[in-house]
Design a protein around this motif. Structure first.
Motif, PDB file in Angstrom:
ATOM      1  N   ALA A 166       0.849  -1.183   0.000  1.00  0.00           N
ATOM      2  CA  ALA A 166       0.000   0.000   0.000  1.00  0.00           C
ATOM      3  C   ALA A 166       0.888   1.238   0.000  1.00  0.00           C
ATOM      4  O   ALA A 166       1.921   1.276   0.658  1.00  0.00           O
ATOM      5  CB  ALA A 166      -0.901  -0.006   1.230  1.00  0.00           C
TER       6      ALA A 166
ATOM      7  N   GLU B 147       6.605   3.211   3.070  1.00  0.00           N
ATOM      8  CA  GLU B 147       6.626   2.148   2.052  1.00  0.00           C
ATOM      9  C   GLU B 147       8.055   1.905   1.555  1.00  0.00           C
ATOM     10  O   GLU B 147       8.487   0.752   1.442  1.00  0.00           O
ATOM     11  CB  GLU B 147       5.725   2.532   0.883  1.00  0.00           C
ATOM     12  CG  GLU B 147       5.774   1.566  -0.271  1.00  0.00           C
ATOM     13  CD  GLU B 147       4.998   2.049  -1.494  1.00  0.00           C
ATOM     14  OE1 GLU B 147       4.939   1.276  -2.455  1.00  0.00           O
ATOM     15  OE2 GLU B 147       4.476   3.180  -1.490  1.00  0.00           O
TER      16      GLU B 147
ATOM     17  N   VAL C  67      -1.202   0.067   7.539  1.00  0.00           N
ATOM     18  CA  VAL C  67      -1.689  -0.853   6.508  1.00  0.00           C
ATOM     19  C   VAL C  67      -2.090  -2.226   7.032  1.00  0.00           C
ATOM     20  O   VAL C  67      -2.858  -2.932   6.403  1.00  0.00           O
ATOM     21  CB  VAL C  67      -0.671  -1.016   5.349  1.00  0.00           C
ATOM     22  CG1 VAL C  67      -0.421   0.314   4.666  1.00  0.00           C
ATOM     23  CG2 VAL C  67       0.617  -1.656   5.811  1.00  0.00           C
TER      24      VAL C  67
END
Length: 114
Positions: A47, A52, A109
């Protein structure tokens, strides 16, 4: 606590593989899109969000994207313990400030409110 989490994850992995094999032999494909049932069906995209890139940089050295995506939703304290274990027990070279950002991403997430 660490061992309990590892045993739980191992059992979950084995159970998901066994269940998906049993279901696949009984299913007839009618052209409809099937939900993800096993490790091979898990989407391999993370995600988008802050953290990330840190996951890609620090976690993919040892873990696959599928492995990360298959993890259950844990509360923040559990993610903190898991990331801490990676640093302390397995020698992951993750600075404290980066570990916090990784935990924040995982909670965003794959987190829950417990």
């Amino acid at each position: 606590m660490k061992n309990i989490i590892l045993v739980f994850l191992f059992i979950l992995l084995i159970a998901s593989c066994t269940e998906s094999n049993r279901n696949e032999s009984n299913n007839v494909d009618n052209g409809a899109e099937r939900p993800a049932k096993n490790i091979h069906d898990v989407e391999t995209q993370l995600a988008s969000g802050q953290g990330e890139e840190l996951i890609k940089t620090h976690c993919l050295t040892c873990h696959s994207l599928r492995y990360i995506k298959m993890q259950p939703s844990f509360p923040q304290k559990t993610w903190e313990k898991i990331v801490g274990k990676m640093v302390k027990n397995f020698g992951a070279p993750i600075p404290d400030s980066t570990a916090k950002e990784i935990v924040d991403y995982l909670v965003a997430v794959k987190g829950n409110k417990k």
